[in-house]
Design an enzyme around this catalytic site. Structure first.
Site: not given
Length: 208
Positions: A50, A83
């Protein structure tokens, strides 16, 4: 397989979309492209796959932004931190492991809370507007202080043999491969590899 999946959804799709959409912007001599990268592109906030693909996307933003800038196309990227989204990782973890969430917010978030989607969308809206005309290749972290530019709580400033006091360290740990700092390890929190989220989209565009 995991490398290919990460490459496809975090980088390749973005390049494909740009190859279709940006030429039209160049013809019009106006356009905005905002890539949804991550602070993981700059720091160790997730699996190698990632982080590597988000780093590629961030580097691509800087480079590609310069290529199309003469044609009035502004390419930039937002780098979100943690988030909170309904049904997302942090929503689930807050119910199943609230202690882990509290530890994360205390030790990793200088603002002491998660971000919300509106706080990212506001930056994207700006970067898609006329007001962003000077944001060629801009990389914008929106992370609530999650980035590791300074130390938190148990972490301390400690001079290195070169006199650098701007690095963050966890005292008393061994860091193989770096003889100059063999008694300390950079503040990497490698036990928190799960603390990341996958953005559903990697590119926002505006041609209006």
């Amino acid at each position: 397989h995991d490398w290919r999946r990460m490459y496809r959804f975090n980088f390749e799709v973005t390049v494909e979309l740009n190859s279709i959409l940006v030429p039209k912007m160049q013809e019009k001599k106006w356009g905005r492209v905002v890539h949804n990268s991550s602070i993981s592109s700059m720091e160790n906030h997730g699996p190698v796959t990632y982080c590597a693909m988000k780093a590629a996307l961030t580097a691509y933003t800087r480079s590609f932004g310069g290529v199309v800038a003469p044609d009035g196309v502004v390419v930039s990227a937002v780098l979100p931190g943690a988030i909170f989204t309904e049904g997302g990782y942090w929503d689930t973890t807050s119910k199943t492991n609230p202690g882990h969430v509290q530890k994360f917010l205390t030790e990793r978030q200088r603002i002491g809370r998660f971000g919300n989607v509106d706080e990212i969308a506001n930056y994207v809206t700006f970067l898609c507007s006329e007001l962003a005309s000077f944001n060629t290749g801009s990389i914008v972290p929106v992370d609530g202080g999650q980035g590791r530019g300074s130390c938190l709580n148990k972490e301390i400033y400690k001079p290195t043999p070169t006199g650098d006091t701007k690095r963050c360290f966890v005292p008393g740990k061994q860091f193989p491969g770096d003889g100059a700092q063999a008694t300390n390890v950079p503040f990497a929190h490698q036990d928190h590899f799960q603390d990341f989220h996958f953005a559903p989209f990697s590119t926002f565009v505006s041609t209006a």
